[in-house]
Design a protein around this motif. Structure first.
Motif, PDB file in Angstrom:
ATOM      1  N   LYS A 153       8.507  31.129  37.537  1.00 37.55           N
ATOM      2  CA  LYS A 153       9.290  29.958  37.151  1.00 37.55           C
ATOM      3  C   LYS A 153      10.395  29.684  38.177  1.00 37.55           C
ATOM      4  O   LYS A 153      10.684  28.520  38.496  1.00 37.55           O
ATOM      5  N   ASP A 154      11.012  30.739  38.679  1.00 37.33           N
ATOM      6  CA  ASP A 154      12.041  30.563  39.714  1.00 37.33           C
ATOM      7  C   ASP A 154      11.440  29.928  40.969  1.00 37.33           C
ATOM      8  O   ASP A 154      12.021  29.018  41.566  1.00 37.33           O
ATOM      9  N   SER A 155      10.263  30.419  41.353  1.00 35.91           N
ATOM     10  CA  SER A 155       9.584  29.852  42.517  1.00 35.91           C
ATOM     11  C   SER A 155       9.215  28.399  42.269  1.00 35.91           C
ATOM     12  O   SER A 155       9.316  27.554  43.161  1.00 35.91           O
ATOM     13  N   LEU A 156       8.777  28.104  41.050  1.00 37.13           N
ATOM     14  CA  LEU A 156       8.403  26.741  40.701  1.00 37.13           C
ATOM     15  C   LEU A 156       9.586  25.789  40.806  1.00 37.13           C
ATOM     16  O   LEU A 156       9.448  24.665  41.300  1.00 37.13           O
ATOM     17  N   ARG A 157      10.749  26.228  40.355  1.00 40.54           N
ATOM     18  CA  ARG A 157      11.945  25.383  40.451  1.00 40.54           C
ATOM     19  C   ARG A 157      12.268  25.050  41.908  1.00 40.54           C
ATOM     20  O   ARG A 157      12.646  23.921  42.233  1.00 40.54           O
ATOM     21  N   LYS A 158      12.087  26.026  42.782  1.00 34.68           N
ATOM     22  CA  LYS A 158      12.343  25.791  44.211  1.00 34.68           C
ATOM     23  C   LYS A 158      11.321  24.811  44.788  1.00 34.68           C
ATOM     24  O   LYS A 158      11.674  23.928  45.574  1.00 34.68           O
ATOM     25  N   VAL A 159      10.048  24.981  44.395  1.00 36.25           N
ATOM     26  CA  VAL A 159       8.995  24.075  44.861  1.00 36.25           C
ATOM     27  C   VAL A 159       9.287  22.652  44.390  1.00 36.25           C
ATOM     28  O   VAL A 159       9.170  21.688  45.155  1.00 36.25           O
ATOM     29  N   ARG A 160       9.676  22.521  43.125  1.00 35.13           N
ATOM     30  CA  ARG A 160       9.979  21.207  42.555  1.00 35.13           C
ATOM     31  C   ARG A 160      11.152  20.553  43.288  1.00 35.13           C
ATOM     32  O   ARG A 160      11.077  19.374  43.666  1.00 35.13           O
ATOM     33  N   THR A 161      12.212  21.304  43.507  1.00 34.25           N
ATOM     34  CA  THR A 161      13.390  20.762  44.194  1.00 34.25           C
ATOM     35  C   THR A 161      13.047  20.337  45.611  1.00 34.25           C
ATOM     36  O   THR A 161      13.437  19.253  46.061  1.00 34.25           O
ATOM     37  N   ASN A 162      12.306  21.175  46.325  1.00 29.61           N
ATOM     38  CA  ASN A 162      11.929  20.845  47.704  1.00 29.61           C
ATOM     39  C   ASN A 162      11.042  19.605  47.758  1.00 29.61           C
ATOM     40  O   ASN A 162      11.186  18.756  48.647  1.00 29.61           O
ATOM     41  N   ALA A 163      10.125  19.502  46.791  1.00 31.27           N
ATOM     42  CA  ALA A 163       9.224  18.355  46.776  1.00 31.27           C
ATOM     43  C   ALA A 163       9.984  17.058  46.510  1.00 31.27           C
ATOM     44  O   ALA A 163       9.758  16.042  47.179  1.00 31.27           O
ATOM     45  N   ILE A 164      10.893  17.091  45.545  1.00 24.29           N
ATOM     46  CA  ILE A 164      11.663  15.883  45.227  1.00 24.29           C
ATOM     47  C   ILE A 164      12.566  15.498  46.392  1.00 24.29           C
ATOM     48  O   ILE A 164      12.706  14.306  46.721  1.00 24.29           O
ATOM     49  N   ASN A 165      13.174  16.483  47.029  1.00 28.05           N
ATOM     50  CA  ASN A 165      14.016  16.190  48.195  1.00 28.05           C
ATOM     51  C   ASN A 165      13.187  15.567  49.318  1.00 28.05           C
ATOM     52  O   ASN A 165      13.646  14.664  50.022  1.00 28.05           O
ATOM     53  N   LYS A 166      11.978  16.054  49.475  1.00 35.75           N
ATOM     54  CA  LYS A 166      11.084  15.520  50.506  1.00 35.75           C
ATOM     55  C   LYS A 166      10.744  14.057  50.199  1.00 35.75           C
ATOM     56  O   LYS A 166      10.734  13.205  51.095  1.00 35.75           O
ATOM     57  N   VAL A 167      10.493  13.796  48.911  1.00 34.62           N
ATOM     58  CA  VAL A 167      10.163  12.431  48.504  1.00 34.62           C
ATOM     59  C   VAL A 167      11.337  11.496  48.761  1.00 34.62           C
ATOM     60  O   VAL A 167      11.172  10.376  49.256  1.00 34.62           O
TER      61      VAL A 167
END
Length: 210
Positions: A153-167
């Motif tokens: 879940k911690d890794s998922l939060r980082k993936v989600r944040t990075n993806a949204i920032n990229k968008v």
């Protein structure tokens, strides 16, 4: 919707594969291999990250297959460097005759696999007695499964944040409406993944504790 997904894949193609990795069942053995230097000499060892597989099934032999051993030639699965066989329902043998130099690393990997194993060695033959799975050991496995789920879940939060920032940095490639749609889709994918992780954890907990 389709346009949003196409744009999202262009912006962050690794996101879906990251989610796929995070949704692997917590019942799988996950190994983290590292190389540690001690006394200025390179020593290769293998460490289990958060394994939760146990021997309460008839697949005890296969439970050792995916243990990863770090050798001078790189990371190798135990079944690639050793011949694994069942001597009896209570004993697994690992013949390291083909790669005798990896015997010590293999023993270390098995011992620290989190499967409550205490291997013994006779030359290049590793004997692995299968322990009785006690209630205490099952509770320990459930604890490890929870830790594994929380790490995912911690890794998922980082993936989600990075993806949204990229968008958000790609406004020149898509309209604001499309950007918002993609962000919503990312959040939904992340939420679905969290639910899947929790489902796997519940299944594993029930399997172990009844």
């Amino acid at each position: 919707m389709a346009l949003g997904l196409r744009c999202f894949r262009l912006v962050h193609p690794a996101f879906c594969s990251s989610l796929a990795a995070l949704t692997r069942p917590v019942s799988e053995v996950t190994l983290q291999t590292v190389r540690r230097r001690q006394d200025d000499r390179g020593q290769y060892m293998a460490y289990a990250a958060v394994p939760v597989r146990h021997f309460a099934t008839k697949k005890a032999k296969g439970s050792l297959d995916s243990i990863t051993v770090v050798t001078a030639d790189g990371k190798l699965a135990l079944n690639q460097i050793g011949q694994i066989s069942m001597k009896s329902p209570q004993l697994i043998l690992v013949n390291m005759a083909s790669f005798p130099e990896c015997t010590a690393a293999a023993i270390k990997a098995i011992r620290e696999s989190g499967m409550n194993l205490n291997p013994e060695v006779e030359g290049t033959l590793i004997r692995v007695p299968i322990p009785k799975v006690t209630r205490e050991h099952r509770e320990m496995l459930v604890k490890l499964a929870k830790q594994n789920t929380n790490k995912a879940k911690d890794s998922l939060r980082k993936v989600r944040t990075n993806a949204i920032n990229k968008v958000k940095k790609s406004k020149d490639k898509a309209s604001e409406d499309t950007i918002r749609l993609i962000e919503k889709q990312i959040s939904q994918m992340a939420d679905d993944t969290v639910a899947e992780l929790d489902r796997h954890l519940a299944v594993k907990t029930k399997e172990l504790l009844g």
